[in-house]
Design a protein around this motif. Structure first.
Motif: not given
Length: 165
Positions: A51, A97-103, A105
């Motif tokens: 990301a 993109w999901d904030p649960r896996w911010p690293e 994309i």
């Protein structure tokens, strides 16, 4: 060195680049969100990239975000935290993109302009959500899962010697 992916929407109004250690377009997602927003064949192929490497070119401000409305196991509505970017002019689905896996994309393989490798096999996920008319084209060695597989995208690539350092 990670693979540089270049992508764009159909009209060219939104372009992006990102770096991927896992450029194999192997994972076919049959969830209702993917198949209805991006999956003309009844599924969508999602890639994985870092990301922090994402660079977006959107001079006309065309990129929009869709967050799906869902229901939990008891039928209570909630909004998915996942942000699905798309072009507001041509409606191309671009990435998740999901904030649960911010690293991470997840660009859709369908909008990648860079030549992608042909994966040695595919993984079919969320088959419990597939449309009744969809007949998955399962090849030798393909994995099929009603939900998410336990194996991560990174582990899948590493196990096959396809992880790009």
């Amino acid at each position: 060195m990670p693979t540089r992916l270049e992508g764009s929407c159909h009209c060219g109004g939104v372009r992006f680049t990102c770096e991927s250690h896992a450029p194999q377009p192997y994972q076919r997602c049959y969830c209702t969100i993917c198949r209805k927003t991006a999956g003309g064949g009844g599924y969508a192929v999602n890639l994985s990239a870092a990301a922090g490497s994402m660079a977006i070119v959107d001079p006309d401000g065309l990129r929009r975000v869709y967050r799906a409305e869902l229901a939990d196991a008891e039928g209570r509505p909630f909004t998915s935290p996942g942000e699905r970017s798309f072009c507001s002019r041509c409606a191309s689905a671009l990435w998740l993109w999901d904030p649960r896996w911010p690293e991470l994309i997840h660009p859709f393989a369908s909008v990648i302009d860079t030549t992608l490798p042909v994966p040695p096999e595919s993984t079919h996920i969320l088959l419990e959500s597939k449309a009744p008319w969809v007949v998955p084209q399962v090849g030798p060695g393909d994995g099929c899962f009603d939900d998410y597989p336990a194996q991560s995208i990174e582990a899948w690539h590493r196990e096959r010697g396809l992880w790009v350092d």
